[in-house]
Design a protein around this motif. Structure first.
Motif, PDB file in Angstrom:
ATOM      1  N   ASP A  94       0.660  -1.235  -0.090  1.00 18.15           N
ATOM      2  CA  ASP A  94       0.069   0.013  -0.102  1.00 18.15           C
ATOM      3  C   ASP A  94       1.070   1.326  -0.037  1.00 18.15           C
ATOM      4  O   ASP A  94       0.655   2.275  -0.629  1.00 18.15           O
ATOM      5  CB  ASP A  94      -0.964   0.128   1.196  1.00 18.15           C
ATOM      6  CG  ASP A  94      -2.180  -0.906   1.042  1.00 18.15           C
ATOM      7  OD1 ASP A  94      -2.165  -1.573  -0.174  1.00 18.15           O
ATOM      8  OD2 ASP A  94      -2.770  -1.156   2.043  1.00 18.15           O
ATOM      9  N   ILE A  95       2.118   1.232   0.674  1.00 22.98           N
ATOM     10  CA  ILE A  95       2.781   2.167   0.633  1.00 22.98           C
ATOM     11  C   ILE A  95       3.653   2.538  -0.719  1.00 22.98           C
ATOM     12  O   ILE A  95       3.453   3.566  -1.056  1.00 22.98           O
ATOM     13  CB  ILE A  95       4.204   2.115   1.724  1.00 22.98           C
ATOM     14  CG1 ILE A  95       3.458   1.992   3.053  1.00 22.98           C
ATOM     15  CG2 ILE A  95       5.175   3.271   1.732  1.00 22.98           C
ATOM     16  CD1 ILE A  95       4.440   1.860   4.375  1.00 22.98           C
ATOM     17  N   HIS A 101       1.349   6.559  -6.754  1.00 24.20           N
ATOM     18  CA  HIS A 101      -0.222   7.067  -7.412  1.00 24.20           C
ATOM     19  C   HIS A 101      -0.005   8.662  -7.074  1.00 24.20           C
ATOM     20  O   HIS A 101      -0.313   9.424  -7.901  1.00 24.20           O
ATOM     21  CB  HIS A 101      -1.197   6.417  -6.444  1.00 24.20           C
ATOM     22  CG  HIS A 101      -2.561   6.909  -7.003  1.00 24.20           C
ATOM     23  ND1 HIS A 101      -3.195   7.881  -6.633  1.00 24.20           N
ATOM     24  CD2 HIS A 101      -3.617   6.497  -8.127  1.00 24.20           C
ATOM     25  CE1 HIS A 101      -4.324   8.177  -7.168  1.00 24.20           C
ATOM     26  NE2 HIS A 101      -4.546   7.216  -8.269  1.00 24.20           N
ATOM     27  N   SER A 102       0.602   9.007  -5.836  1.00 25.69           N
ATOM     28  CA  SER A 102       0.570  10.428  -5.629  1.00 25.69           C
ATOM     29  C   SER A 102       1.813  11.116  -6.451  1.00 25.69           C
ATOM     30  O   SER A 102       2.039  12.450  -6.321  1.00 25.69           O
ATOM     31  CB  SER A 102       0.802  10.769  -4.109  1.00 25.69           C
ATOM     32  OG  SER A 102       1.890  10.091  -3.732  1.00 25.69           O
ATOM     33  N   GLU A 115      12.863  -0.910   6.567  1.00 25.84           N
ATOM     34  CA  GLU A 115      13.188  -2.118   6.122  1.00 25.84           C
ATOM     35  C   GLU A 115      12.315  -3.114   5.288  1.00 25.84           C
ATOM     36  O   GLU A 115      12.849  -4.080   4.618  1.00 25.84           O
ATOM     37  CB  GLU A 115      13.436  -2.957   7.643  1.00 25.84           C
ATOM     38  CG  GLU A 115      14.281  -2.417   8.386  1.00 25.84           C
ATOM     39  CD  GLU A 115      14.364  -3.019   9.916  1.00 25.84           C
ATOM     40  OE1 GLU A 115      13.770  -3.961  10.018  1.00 25.84           O
ATOM     41  OE2 GLU A 115      15.404  -2.514  10.700  1.00 25.84           O
ATOM     42  N   ASN A 116      10.998  -2.700   5.130  1.00 25.77           N
ATOM     43  CA  ASN A 116      10.043  -3.279   4.393  1.00 25.77           C
ATOM     44  C   ASN A 116       9.621  -2.572   3.090  1.00 25.77           C
ATOM     45  O   ASN A 116       9.064  -3.270   2.232  1.00 25.77           O
ATOM     46  CB  ASN A 116       8.750  -3.612   5.245  1.00 25.77           C
ATOM     47  CG  ASN A 116       9.056  -4.169   6.695  1.00 25.77           C
ATOM     48  OD1 ASN A 116       9.780  -5.448   6.474  1.00 25.77           O
ATOM     49  ND2 ASN A 116       8.463  -3.885   7.608  1.00 25.77           N
ATOM     50  N   VAL A 117      10.396  -1.480   2.865  1.00 26.59           N
ATOM     51  CA  VAL A 117       9.935  -0.710   1.701  1.00 26.59           C
ATOM     52  C   VAL A 117      10.974  -1.318   0.507  1.00 26.59           C
ATOM     53  O   VAL A 117      11.987  -1.438   0.702  1.00 26.59           O
ATOM     54  CB  VAL A 117      10.137   0.675   2.005  1.00 26.59           C
ATOM     55  CG1 VAL A 117      10.029   1.392   0.406  1.00 26.59           C
ATOM     56  CG2 VAL A 117       8.765   1.175   2.577  1.00 26.59           C
ATOM     57  N   GLU A 118      10.572  -1.576  -0.606  1.00 27.30           N
ATOM     58  CA  GLU A 118      11.291  -2.027  -1.841  1.00 27.30           C
ATOM     59  C   GLU A 118      11.560  -0.606  -2.599  1.00 27.30           C
ATOM     60  O   GLU A 118      10.697  -0.270  -3.435  1.00 27.30           O
ATOM     61  CB  GLU A 118      10.801  -2.969  -2.590  1.00 27.30           C
ATOM     62  CG  GLU A 118      10.682  -4.259  -1.659  1.00 27.30           C
ATOM     63  CD  GLU A 118       9.862  -5.362  -2.500  1.00 27.30           C
ATOM     64  OE1 GLU A 118      10.599  -5.982  -3.615  1.00 27.30           O
ATOM     65  OE2 GLU A 118       8.945  -5.869  -1.861  1.00 27.30           O
ATOM     66  N   PHE A 191      -7.639  -0.484  -3.619  1.00 22.56           N
ATOM     67  CA  PHE A 191      -6.597   0.631  -2.974  1.00 22.56           C
ATOM     68  C   PHE A 191      -7.543   2.041  -2.854  1.00 22.56           C
ATOM     69  O   PHE A 191      -8.635   2.248  -3.112  1.00 22.56           O
ATOM     70  CB  PHE A 191      -5.559   1.024  -4.229  1.00 22.56           C
ATOM     71  CG  PHE A 191      -4.891   0.053  -4.272  1.00 22.56           C
ATOM     72  CD1 PHE A 191      -4.454  -0.517  -5.416  1.00 22.56           C
ATOM     73  CD2 PHE A 191      -3.699  -0.108  -3.261  1.00 22.56           C
ATOM     74  CE1 PHE A 191      -3.372  -1.534  -5.331  1.00 22.56           C
ATOM     75  CE2 PHE A 191      -2.675  -0.962  -3.419  1.00 22.56           C
ATOM     76  CZ  PHE A 191      -2.487  -1.736  -4.595  1.00 22.56           C
ATOM     77  N   SER A 192      -7.012   2.685  -1.664  1.00 23.49           N
ATOM     78  CA  SER A 192      -7.624   3.779  -1.070  1.00 23.49           C
ATOM     79  C   SER A 192      -7.669   4.853  -2.259  1.00 23.49           C
ATOM     80  O   SER A 192      -6.745   5.018  -2.908  1.00 23.49           O
ATOM     81  CB  SER A 192      -7.141   4.340   0.188  1.00 23.49           C
ATOM     82  OG  SER A 192      -5.761   4.246   0.200  1.00 23.49           O
TER      83      SER A 192
END
Length: 553
Positions: A94-95, A101-102, A115-118, A191-192
């Motif tokens: 989602d991040i 998207h933004s 640590e979890n973001v690619e 997705f929001s």
């Protein structure tokens, strides 16, 4: 259009509160004065200038509530950029989606989230910056953002050789009609959506907060709601920083034990909270006390009951720090039993109504004028309300609102915008309700969750769930329609079940008794035909709302 320019509110506010404490991290006790906040913002503005961030560029922020989260947020809007706050409970996918998207070009984030973001999945991103110390975690090839951050103190001293003074606080000249924030709703399907809020939308919320005296220079605020959500952002950050309030950021999950300890220490002048917190305190602390045999007897004695309720009120006020004027509840409906009890003991609370699309406030009433079961009165001078009903005072219809706080639309989603914003500027909230003659709002339920009864009656499952959740051994519930009948899905309060020594095999018998008692409290067309037990909690959004759509198929 609101008369005050949103960005200039903070240019003026920071100067006037220069030496007052602004932000404190509850965990580390690190504190920034308004002067230090302004200095940190100036440093980040230098960075934005050096890496040629343009007015209107998007900068995303994701992480727990900390002083540097707030500083990063304020640095973007005062520069003239568009801030994209992301709830830290969103998963990595989602991040990735929201950042892309933004069209965000920079991302401030907490180290654990990093640590979890690619980063290779973030196409437009030029750099990722740590919220721990504003160091560069990663940058695109060819960028020099890491070096600029390393040398930022040197650039700062060169720009302000005589030191940083109040007259050096000069923020962007940006009209109120420009978008300053894109807030992605948690959403329940897919997705929001990105809610575009203008300076005018936020100024409407901030000026109402200032005019209502919610915060004031030198007052104290304990921020424990997520600042990435519109409710916490407006009234635990934007209004306090505009007037010189000292904000203490809890930065951890506000369990009753942790929260009450922090409230006792900080002693805030105003408390902004969601219903779940009050409901947990009511169930875990107040109810066990009132259920003691001696107190139960005393409550039946007219002279004694008022004294007992007065003592309960005092204990509750003291537990919340003892110095607050009122508790403002919002974000979801307050359980009616809890509300009735708090009103009975004259606890100073009120219930407001809002949504992200209004940044968020729609209605609010000071606790001294609060009408039980209402959600406050429409903001006079800022908003208008209309009920789509032939008899808006008695027959529920969809709540529609219009005014200063209503969003510009959803980012890159005209179809979704057209579905809720009509040609005359009315926002269709999706909530069903009635109003009184003074425009006090009474919410009945969600339009999308309303169930049509066998004879055309409107059934609001939330109202039935509120009653069911007050029954013994029920932690949370959902009322759904199955084959034309109403069924209650229940996650039991296993702690209470164990305390009473009820075996698992006997639980269905207890639930059947609860079903019969519930049906005595609701209309015949609202009767529940069966209760189905769930072994685990219902899946929730980052806002802690149940993902109802998963259970109504």
């Amino acid at each position: 259009m609101v008369g005050e320019n949103f960005i200039k509110i903070y240019e003026k506010g920071f100067k006037e509160s220069w030496d007052f404490p602004a932000l404190t991290d509850y965990n580390t006790r690190e504190t920034f004065t308004y002067r230090q906040v302004a200095e940190e913002i100036a440093r980040l503005h230098i960075l934005y200038q050096r890496c040629q961030i343009r007015r209107g560029d998007k900068i995303a922020i994701v992480g727990r509530n900390t002083p540097r989260w707030c500083i990063a947020f304020m640095s973007v809007i005062t520069y003239g950029g568009i801030v994209v706050p992301i709830l830290q409970d969103f998963n990595a996918n989602d991040i990735h989606h929201i950042v892309n998207h933004s069209d965000s070009v920079l991302l401030f984030l907490g180290d654990l989230i990093w640590e979890n973001v690619e980063v290779e999945k973030l196409g437009h991103l030029r750099a990722a910056i740590s919220l721990s110390d504003f160091s560069c975690l990663d940058q695109r090839d060819g960028e020099k953002i890491a070096k600029d951050l390393t040398d930022i103190d040197r650039y700062f001293k060169a720009k302000y050789p005589k030191g940083f003074a109040p007259d050096d606080v000069k923020y962007a000249d940006l009209d109120n009609d420009k978008v300053v924030l894109i807030n992605y709703t948690s959403g329940t399907t897919g997705f929001s959506k990105g809610v575009m809020l203008t300076g005018n939308n936020l100024a409407g919320n901030v000026m109402f907060g200032i005019d209502s005296g919610l915060h004031f220079r030198g007052s104290k605020c304990l921020s424990f709601l997520p600042l990435a959500h519109a409710y916490g952002c407006a009234f635990d950050l934007l209004v306090p920083l505009a007037v010189g309030t000292h904000i203490t950021l809890l930065g951890k999950i506000p369990s009753p034990k942790i929260l009450l300890k922090a409230l006792e220490e900080v002693k805030p002048n105003l408390i902004i909270c969601v219903p779940l917190i009050l409901e947990k305190i009511y169930r875990k602390q107040i109810m066990p006390m009132l259920n003691k045999r001696s107190l139960k007897w005393a409550l039946n004695v007219p002279i004694l009951d008022s004294q007992i309720y007065s003592q309960v009120r005092k204990k509750l006020v003291d537990a919340f720090g003892g110095r607050f004027e009122q508790v403002i509840v919002g974000g979801a409906p307050l359980n009616q039993e809890v509300e009735a009890f708090l009103y009975k003991i004259k606890f100073p609370f009120t219930v407001g109504y809002g949504m992200t699309e209004c940044g968020p406030l729609i209605s609010y009433t000071h606790y001294t004028q609060f009408v039980p079961t209402s959600s406050g009165r429409i903001l006079q001078g800022y908003m208008q309300v209309r009920i789509d009903s032939d008899d808006p005072y008695n027959i529920p219809g969809e709540i529609c609102v219009k005014g200063e706080n209503v969003m510009k639309g959803y980012y890159k989603n005209q179809d979704a915008t057209d579905a809720v914003l009509d040609a005359d500027g009315w926002l269709h909230t999706g909530d069903m309700g009635t109003i009184s003659e003074d425009d006090t709002i009474f919410i009945k339920g969600r339009y999308k969750t309303m169930i049509l009864g066998p004879n055309g009656q409107n059934i609001y499952p939330e109202a039935i769930e509120a009653k069911l959740n007050n029954m013994p051994f029920i932690l949370e519930s959902l009322v759904v329609e199955r084959d034309g009948k109403l069924v209650a899905l229940v996650y039991p309060d296993y702690e209470a079940v164990d305390d009473y020594g009820i075996a698992n095999e006997d639980l269905p018998v207890a639930m059947e008794e609860i079903r019969k008692n519930l049906n005595k409290e609701v209309a015949p067309f609202e009767n529940i035909t069966s209760i189905q037990l769930y072994p685990t909690e219902f899946e929730k959004t980052p806002k802690r709302s149940i993902k109802r759509y998963l259970y109504t198929r």
